[in-house]
Motif scaffolding. Structure first.
Motif, PDB file in Angstrom:
ATOM      1  N   GLY A  50       0.795  -1.218   0.000  1.00  0.00           N
ATOM      2  CA  GLY A  50       0.000   0.000   0.000  1.00  0.00           C
ATOM      3  C   GLY A  50       0.825   1.263   0.000  1.00  0.00           C
ATOM      4  N   GLN A  51       2.162   1.136   0.073  1.00  0.00           N
ATOM      5  CA  GLN A  51       3.100   2.262   0.092  1.00  0.00           C
ATOM      6  C   GLN A  51       2.874   3.165   1.300  1.00  0.00           C
ATOM      7  OE1 GLN A  51       3.382   4.325  -3.666  1.00  0.00           O
ATOM      8  NE2 GLN A  51       3.443   2.428  -4.853  1.00  0.00           N
ATOM      9  N   PHE A  52       2.518   2.544   2.420  1.00  0.00           N
ATOM     10  CA  PHE A  52       2.416   3.285   3.675  1.00  0.00           C
ATOM     11  C   PHE A  52       3.701   3.018   4.467  1.00  0.00           C
ATOM     12  CE2 PHE A  52      -2.032   2.115   2.591  1.00  0.00           C
ATOM     13  CZ  PHE A  52      -2.469   3.393   2.269  1.00  0.00           C
ATOM     14  N   PHE A  53       4.756   3.720   4.087  1.00  0.00           N
ATOM     15  CA  PHE A  53       6.077   3.412   4.619  1.00  0.00           C
ATOM     16  C   PHE A  53       6.251   3.898   6.057  1.00  0.00           C
ATOM     17  CE2 PHE A  53       6.953   3.920  -0.068  1.00  0.00           C
ATOM     18  CZ  PHE A  53       6.948   2.562  -0.318  1.00  0.00           C
ATOM     19  N   ASP A  54       5.513   4.926   6.465  1.00  0.00           N
ATOM     20  CA  ASP A  54       5.600   5.359   7.855  1.00  0.00           C
ATOM     21  C   ASP A  54       5.050   4.277   8.782  1.00  0.00           C
ATOM     22  OD1 ASP A  54       3.077   5.675   6.826  1.00  0.00           O
ATOM     23  OD2 ASP A  54       2.614   7.467   8.011  1.00  0.00           O
ATOM     24  N   VAL A  55       3.960   3.633   8.383  1.00  0.00           N
ATOM     25  CA  VAL A  55       3.407   2.527   9.176  1.00  0.00           C
ATOM     26  C   VAL A  55       4.376   1.345   9.185  1.00  0.00           C
ATOM     27  CG1 VAL A  55       1.417   1.012   9.477  1.00  0.00           C
ATOM     28  CG2 VAL A  55       1.094   3.288   8.516  1.00  0.00           C
ATOM     29  N   ALA A  56       4.976   1.064   8.035  1.00  0.00           N
ATOM     30  CA  ALA A  56       5.915  -0.060   7.937  1.00  0.00           C
ATOM     31  C   ALA A  56       7.133   0.155   8.834  1.00  0.00           C
ATOM     32  CB  ALA A  56       6.346  -0.239   6.482  1.00  0.00           C
ATOM     33  N   ILE A  57       7.637   1.378   8.895  1.00  0.00           N
ATOM     34  CA  ILE A  57       8.794   1.668   9.746  1.00  0.00           C
ATOM     35  C   ILE A  57       8.436   1.472  11.216  1.00  0.00           C
ATOM     36  CG2 ILE A  57      10.338   3.522  10.504  1.00  0.00           C
ATOM     37  CD1 ILE A  57      10.230   4.589   7.627  1.00  0.00           C
ATOM     38  N   TRP A  58       7.250   1.949  11.599  1.00  0.00           N
ATOM     39  CA  TRP A  58       6.826   1.785  12.992  1.00  0.00           C
ATOM     40  C   TRP A  58       6.678   0.313  13.356  1.00  0.00           C
ATOM     41  CZ3 TRP A  58       2.365  -0.004  15.510  1.00  0.00           C
ATOM     42  CH2 TRP A  58       2.257   0.352  16.855  1.00  0.00           C
ATOM     43  N   LEU A  59       6.100  -0.473  12.462  1.00  0.00           N
ATOM     44  CA  LEU A  59       5.926  -1.902  12.732  1.00  0.00           C
ATOM     45  C   LEU A  59       7.260  -2.632  12.776  1.00  0.00           C
ATOM     46  CD1 LEU A  59       2.853  -2.618  10.435  1.00  0.00           C
ATOM     47  CD2 LEU A  59       2.887  -2.783  12.925  1.00  0.00           C
ATOM     48  N   LEU A  60       8.172  -2.243  11.882  1.00  0.00           N
ATOM     49  CA  LEU A  60       9.468  -2.926  11.834  1.00  0.00           C
ATOM     50  C   LEU A  60      10.282  -2.651  13.085  1.00  0.00           C
ATOM     51  CD1 LEU A  60      11.193  -4.718  10.020  1.00  0.00           C
ATOM     52  CD2 LEU A  60      12.163  -2.673   9.000  1.00  0.00           C
TER      53      LEU A  60
ATOM     54  N   ALA B 145      14.114   0.965   3.630  1.00  0.00           N
ATOM     55  CA  ALA B 145      15.093   0.089   2.980  1.00  0.00           C
ATOM     56  C   ALA B 145      16.324  -0.108   3.867  1.00  0.00           C
ATOM     57  CB  ALA B 145      15.494   0.669   1.628  1.00  0.00           C
ATOM     58  N   GLU B 146      16.752   0.959   4.515  1.00  0.00           N
ATOM     59  CA  GLU B 146      17.921   0.839   5.394  1.00  0.00           C
ATOM     60  C   GLU B 146      17.651  -0.098   6.563  1.00  0.00           C
ATOM     61  OE1 GLU B 146      21.049   3.794   7.764  1.00  0.00           O
ATOM     62  OE2 GLU B 146      19.311   4.607   6.704  1.00  0.00           O
ATOM     63  N   LEU B 147      16.460  -0.015   7.140  1.00  0.00           N
ATOM     64  CA  LEU B 147      16.113  -0.916   8.242  1.00  0.00           C
ATOM     65  C   LEU B 147      16.021  -2.363   7.774  1.00  0.00           C
ATOM     66  CD1 LEU B 147      13.368   1.229  10.020  1.00  0.00           C
ATOM     67  CD2 LEU B 147      15.718   0.865  10.774  1.00  0.00           C
ATOM     68  N   LEU B 148      15.462  -2.571   6.577  1.00  0.00           N
ATOM     69  CA  LEU B 148      15.330  -3.935   6.058  1.00  0.00           C
ATOM     70  C   LEU B 148      16.678  -4.521   5.653  1.00  0.00           C
ATOM     71  CD1 LEU B 148      12.101  -3.535   3.900  1.00  0.00           C
ATOM     72  CD2 LEU B 148      12.320  -4.818   6.026  1.00  0.00           C
ATOM     73  N   VAL B 149      17.563  -3.686   5.141  1.00  0.00           N
ATOM     74  CA  VAL B 149      18.898  -4.160   4.740  1.00  0.00           C
ATOM     75  C   VAL B 149      19.671  -4.651   5.956  1.00  0.00           C
ATOM     76  CG1 VAL B 149      21.141  -3.358   3.892  1.00  0.00           C
ATOM     77  CG2 VAL B 149      19.070  -2.832   2.618  1.00  0.00           C
ATOM     78  N   GLN B 150      19.472  -3.998   7.095  1.00  0.00           N
ATOM     79  CA  GLN B 150      20.157  -4.426   8.317  1.00  0.00           C
ATOM     80  C   GLN B 150      19.730  -5.825   8.748  1.00  0.00           C
ATOM     81  OE1 GLN B 150      19.291  -1.406  11.199  1.00  0.00           O
ATOM     82  NE2 GLN B 150      20.441   0.191  10.130  1.00  0.00           N
ATOM     83  N   LYS B 151      18.524  -6.248   8.350  1.00  0.00           N
ATOM     84  CA  LYS B 151      18.014  -7.568   8.735  1.00  0.00           C
ATOM     85  C   LYS B 151      18.191  -8.609   7.627  1.00  0.00           C
ATOM     86  CE  LYS B 151      16.173  -5.903  12.574  1.00  0.00           C
ATOM     87  NZ  LYS B 151      16.589  -6.340  13.940  1.00  0.00           N
TER      88      LYS B 151
ATOM     89  N   MET C  79      26.869  -1.640   3.779  1.00  0.00           N
ATOM     90  CA  MET C  79      26.787  -2.369   5.046  1.00  0.00           C
ATOM     91  C   MET C  79      27.519  -3.706   4.980  1.00  0.00           C
ATOM     92  SD  MET C  79      22.886  -1.716   6.347  1.00  0.00           S
ATOM     93  CE  MET C  79      22.247  -0.059   6.579  1.00  0.00           C
ATOM     94  N   ASN C  80      27.491  -4.345   3.806  1.00  0.00           N
ATOM     95  CA  ASN C  80      28.116  -5.663   3.632  1.00  0.00           C
ATOM     96  C   ASN C  80      28.935  -5.640   2.340  1.00  0.00           C
ATOM     97  OD1 ASN C  80      26.405  -7.008   5.857  1.00  0.00           O
ATOM     98  ND2 ASN C  80      24.843  -6.279   4.431  1.00  0.00           N
ATOM     99  N   PRO C  81      30.186  -5.208   2.403  1.00  0.00           N
ATOM    100  CA  PRO C  81      30.991  -5.073   1.169  1.00  0.00           C
ATOM    101  C   PRO C  81      31.111  -6.361   0.371  1.00  0.00           C
ATOM    102  CG  PRO C  81      32.073  -3.993   3.024  1.00  0.00           C
ATOM    103  CD  PRO C  81      30.921  -4.762   3.586  1.00  0.00           C
ATOM    104  N   GLU C  82      31.102  -7.507   1.044  1.00  0.00           N
ATOM    105  CA  GLU C  82      31.272  -8.773   0.339  1.00  0.00           C
ATOM    106  C   GLU C  82      30.007  -9.197  -0.392  1.00  0.00           C
ATOM    107  OE1 GLU C  82      33.457 -11.775  -1.204  1.00  0.00           O
ATOM    108  OE2 GLU C  82      34.119 -10.009  -0.071  1.00  0.00           O
ATOM    109  N   ALA C  83      28.888  -8.506  -0.164  1.00  0.00           N
ATOM    110  CA  ALA C  83      27.638  -8.852  -0.841  1.00  0.00           C
ATOM    111  C   ALA C  83      27.730  -8.663  -2.342  1.00  0.00           C
ATOM    112  CB  ALA C  83      26.491  -8.005  -0.287  1.00  0.00           C
ATOM    113  N   ILE C  84      28.673  -7.835  -2.806  1.00  0.00           N
ATOM    114  CA  ILE C  84      28.805  -7.592  -4.240  1.00  0.00           C
ATOM    115  C   ILE C  84      29.269  -8.843  -4.974  1.00  0.00           C
ATOM    116  CG2 ILE C  84      31.215  -6.824  -4.239  1.00  0.00           C
ATOM    117  CD1 ILE C  84      30.357  -4.603  -6.177  1.00  0.00           C
TER     118      ILE C  84
END
Length: 688
Positions: free
Chosen positions: A182-192, A301-307, A394-399
């Motif tokens: 739904g592109q409600f990213f403020d809600v997604a950040i709060w839930l994450l 995206a930054e929060l999800l990349v950390q996980k 965040m993860n240089p070896e991911a490349i």
């Protein structure tokens, strides 16, 4: 037909009686006082359906956004029926709390929770916040799915058990997936921030939330379509910071009704709250909302990349594949062999689809399961530079991650023509190790760029320039791959050059016809302009005396002469350019530089000749009516002369952009050439 029979038919057809229809009219007019009066006389009708969706009058009362009205309607019912009214569902079993989430006032939900608490003291029932609809959505899930952040946080305080039990519905879709869709990213950040494990949850298609976000390029700035120079300037002038959300979550349930909002006092649900900081114009407000969406998407995206650690599972082959050379044959035989191979492959695919459709579906589902790319590769294919940068930082070896079908991040960027991702990887030190990768189908980087499987039309003025862009991509990749890869064949026995010619055959034909028609049309216009300008040179304004022009000493006459000569020369030069196009062989690689350059240069000369023609016309008018000493009249005539030129320039602006790129490349080439030449001359002089 008797009157009684008509009445019986009317009763069978109509779902609602006159009283309910009157209540519907009152609700449509938002006349809630009149709406309430209809049910004061017959209070039990509050439990009957009032619309086609099975909503009762109490459900409809939530649209009023009035806590007092909702409370009064519920208190009209006996205590035994009050609980039934609050739990009653509509056609999809949405209860009163499911419908209250559309209200902007959290006090509406407070009325229900207060009455529920009173009823719970007499006889314990399942809490309303725990009741699910037919889709398995609790009121919390539905509030998050629709982006109602204020109501979501308020309801979360009234959950008695584990709040995480509300985070997944029957089809395994998580509450975080629903917010991202739904592109409600403020809600997604709060839930994450409330539950970090949501980042690892997979939906029924096996996609995590980061993979889902990596397939949504339009919510990021890097892939947003161009919005124009003025709007771009407004976008960059708006603040880059301050879009974070307050992530405080009170697990003890203190009575604070303050929602999670932007620090600019805005949220996606209720809009701007700080009138002093609200943009004055709708255009700026729209751009501001767009920038907030981009910033929130980056934050999510930054929060999800950390996980995300999916890049750690990499499939590297145990041996380096050898270069497969093509079978020596004539070019004609080779083309026929390619066409037969292509037709044979198409016939096999059609036969499989007709004979065993169930088996084909199973194989496709298995392939999609085993070839499910990580968020890094998905983001590279979508061109989302924000996600790719964050993962690599965040993860240089991911490349160095390789998928099961032997694709790396560079293959994905090249295959999907993502230039920004390509340049980002090119600056990385691991770039040289990525170019040697050959996929499980035997395809090098050149094979990937030669294929049109994922080709998307660019915003270019014609097919010839689109083909030129494809050839530039091929040449860009050819410069970085090892030279011996040029002869390597994929699983179909095709070199990259063979694939390029075969895949771009239709585009090549369209480009031929397009550039021929364009050159013929432009050459006709150029000849017409040359004819007019040539005739104007012999028709001297004001006439002549003894062979000498009457206005020989006038500066305007000198200006007329110069513009007329320049218009004639440039129009004839453009004719030569267009004729050189029509006499070209139109081979595939002629569209790389030669033909587009001739077309751009010819068009620029034609436009310049039109400008000079209009200037000569303005000078002729000024000389004829003798307005040399009246500056305002001269300016008026010059503006009239430039009007058509401005319209023509605005209509053909895309071609000017290609000409601008051509001039920039020439200038860069000269800048690189001049220092080298000077250094060589200096060395020679030093020897002597």
């Amino acid at each position: 037909m008797a009157e009684s029979e008509r009445e019986s038919i009317k009763e069978q057809i109509s779902m609602f009686d006159e009283k309910m229809i009157s209540a519907q009219r009152a609700a449509r007019r938002e006349n809630w006082r009149e709406f309430k009066k209809f049910f004061e006389e017959d209070r039990m009708r509050l439990l009957e359906p009032l619309d086609l969706f099975g909503n009762t009058a109490i459900h409809i009362a939530t649209h009023s956004n009035s806590p007092n009205l909702l409370k009064e309607l519920l208190e009209m019912l006996p205590r035994q029926e009050r609980w039934r009214a609050m739990r009653m569902g509509n056609c999809v079993n949405n209860t009163l709390l499911h419908e209250i989430i559309f209200c902007t006032m959290v006090e509406m939900a407070g009325v229900v929770f207060k009455l529920e608490k009173e009823l719970q003291q007499e006889e314990p029932y399942e809490p309303l916040v725990e009741v699910r609809n037919d889709s398995g959505e609790s009121p919390l899930f539905r509030a998050a799915k629709l982006g109602k952040l204020k109501m979501l946080k308020y309801m979360a305080k009234h959950v008695v058990g584990d709040i995480r039990s509300h985070f997944v519905r029957f089809d395994r879709c998580s509450i975080l997936h629903a917010c991202i869709l739904g592109q409600f990213f403020d809600v997604a950040i709060w839930l994450l921030k409330l539950d970090g494990n949501l980042a690892q949850h997979k939906d029924m298609d096996g996609l995590t939330c980061l993979q889902l976000l990596a397939n949504m390029p339009l919510v990021f700035r890097s892939q947003t379509p161009s919005i124009g120079a003025v709007k771009n300037l407004m976008y960059y002038l708006l603040p880059d910071e301050g879009y974070e959300i307050d992530d405080d979550y009170d697990e003890k349930g203190e009575e604070e009704e303050e929602s999670v909002v932007f620090r600019q006092k805005t949220d996606l649900e209720s809009g701007p709250l700080d009138e002093a900081k609200q943009p004055e114009f709708n255009g700026i407000g729209h751009i501001w909302q767009k920038k907030k969406q981009h910033k929130l998407a980056e934050c999510l995206a930054e929060l999800l990349v950390q996980k995300d650690f999916s890049w750690q599972i990499s499939f590297h082959s145990n041996f380096q594949p050898l270069i497969v050379l093509p079978i020596l044959s004539s070019k004609l035989d080779r083309i026929k062999e390619i066409q037969l191979m292509k037709e044979k492959r198409q016939l096999v695919e059609i036969a499989h689809s007709r004979i065993s459709k169930p088996l084909l579906k199973e194989s496709i589902s298995e392939a999609s399961h085993f070839k499910n790319y990580t968020p890094l590769l998905m983001a590279a294919g979508s061109g989302i530079i924000e996600i790719v940068e964050k993962i690599i930082d965040m993860n240089p070896e991911a490349i160095s991650h390789v998928s099961q079908d032997e694709h790396n991040v560079l293959h994905m960027a090249v295959k999907h023509r993502q230039l920004k991702i390509f340049n980002l990887i090119k600056r990385n030190s691991a770039f040289k190790s990525l170019i040697h990768r050959i996929t499980g189908e035997g395809r090098t980087l050149l094979h990937q760029v030669a294929r049109m499987e994922f080709y998307k039309e660019q915003r270019l003025p014609g097919v010839a320039f689109q083909l030129q862009d494809e050839l530039r991509w091929y040449e860009r990749v050819r410069r970085i791959v090892p030279p011996h890869y040029l002869m390597h064949c994929d699983k179909d026995g095709l070199t990259a050059k063979d694939v390029l010619e075969m895949e771009h055959q239709d585009m090549h034909k369209e480009a031929k016809s397009w550039i021929k028609e364009t050159a013929q049309s432009c050459s006709t216009v150029a000849v017409l302009v040359a004819t007019v300008v040539f005739a104007a040179a012999y028709t001297i304004p004001g006439g002549s005396q003894n062979g000498t022009p009457v206005f020989f000493g006038s500066r305007v006459f000198l200006f007329f002469t110069i513009t007329d000569v320049v218009a004639l020369v440039s129009s004839l030069a453009s004719v030569v350019m267009f004729l050189s196009i029509l006499t070209s062989p139109f081979e595939l690689w002629d569209f790389y530089k030669s033909l587009p350059r001739k077309l751009s240069l010819g068009f620029a000369l034609l436009f310049f000749s039109l400008v000079c023609t209009m200037l000569a016309f303005s000078a002729t008018v000024l000389l004829t009516i003798r307005l040399d000493n009246k500056e305002w009249t001269s300016i008026l005539f010059y503006c009239a002369g430039f009007l058509l030129v401005a319209i023509f320039a605005w209509m053909q602006f895309p071609l000017y952009k290609t000409l601008q790129k051509l001039v920039r490349r020439l200038c860069n080439g000269v800048k690189q050439l001049v220092p080298t030449t000077l250094i060589n001359c200096f060395k020679r002089h030093k020897r002597y």
